[in-house]
Write a protein that holds these residues in place. Sequence first.
Motif, PDB file in Angstrom:
ATOM      1  N   ILE A   1       0.859  -1.185   0.000  1.00 31.15           N
ATOM      2  CA  ILE A   1       0.000   0.000   0.000  1.00 31.15           C
ATOM      3  C   ILE A   1       0.890   1.229   0.000  1.00 31.15           C
TER       4      ILE A   1
ATOM      5  N   GLY B   1      -6.148   0.531   2.979  1.00 30.00           N
ATOM      6  CA  GLY B   1      -6.806  -0.666   2.480  1.00 30.00           C
ATOM      7  C   GLY B   1      -7.833  -1.209   3.453  1.00 30.00           C
TER       8      GLY B   1
ATOM      9  N   VAL C   1      -8.037  -1.152  -2.013  1.00 28.08           N
ATOM     10  CA  VAL C   1      -7.172  -0.020  -1.694  1.00 28.08           C
ATOM     11  C   VAL C   1      -7.827   1.275  -2.144  1.00 28.08           C
TER      12      VAL C   1
END
Length: 272
Positions: free
Chosen positions: A31, A37, A68
């Motif tokens: 991420i 997320g 995400v």
Amino acid sequence: MKFNFKTSYIIAIVAVLVVLLLFGGRMFFIIDAGERGVIFRPYTSGLDTENIYGEGFHIIAPWNNLYVFNVREQQRDEMMDVLDRNGLSISTDITVRFNPIYNRIGNLYQQFGINYINVLVIPEVRSTVRQVAGRYTAEEIYSTKRSEVEMAIKEETRMVLGENFIDMRALLIRSINLPDQIKGAIESKLKQEQEALAYEYRLRREESEAERRRIEAEGIANFNRIINASLTDQILKQRGIEATISLAESPNSKVVVIGGGKEGLPLILGGN
């Protein structure tokens, strides 16, 4: 036995590699900065709205899904036609800046999905602008109450988006456009109103000046009446005597005629 151990070891490695090749893309996630997320477990607890995945490397079970979200400040520009209170069409150009509330993206995804901008943000902005514009006339929106209209749009949009897990950072009304004929009529009316206000101001100023002069004249007249009323014959004679004494005491040469003046006062003639 040794051969069987090696064989099992190799088989295990191959199995792991096969699993990584087949499911690696669903197990390992990075991420990026400015993202968050949320995980969905289809075979157990479903969507986890409480635990939000932050930036960095994450491993999840291959049968789960990680969604995400970009939580950076985002901007959308919208041009729309709205109707005023009288049904007149007005063209507006609006910019809205916003981002999802970081710890509520699970709820955001649950209610509006990953495409929340087109499902939630843009429709709510449009709806609020139309509702607010419908409470005012074109003239008020364009000129006399423009600031009030802009403030109402901002406050109501911020409230409705905040209730749906969006933090609205700013809403800018870049332009409000009317049909040329209506715009010209409004500007002409405003010009006439300004001229009327200027004329009224001049009248009030002149009236104020006339009142000031009247009060001043009355004060002078009252002063003169008081002075005249106080100047009796005895006071005038006393003032004459005082003036005669003062002149007689001066060093200049003069001729004094006793009884030659009015009311029998000395008459002083000549002098250097």
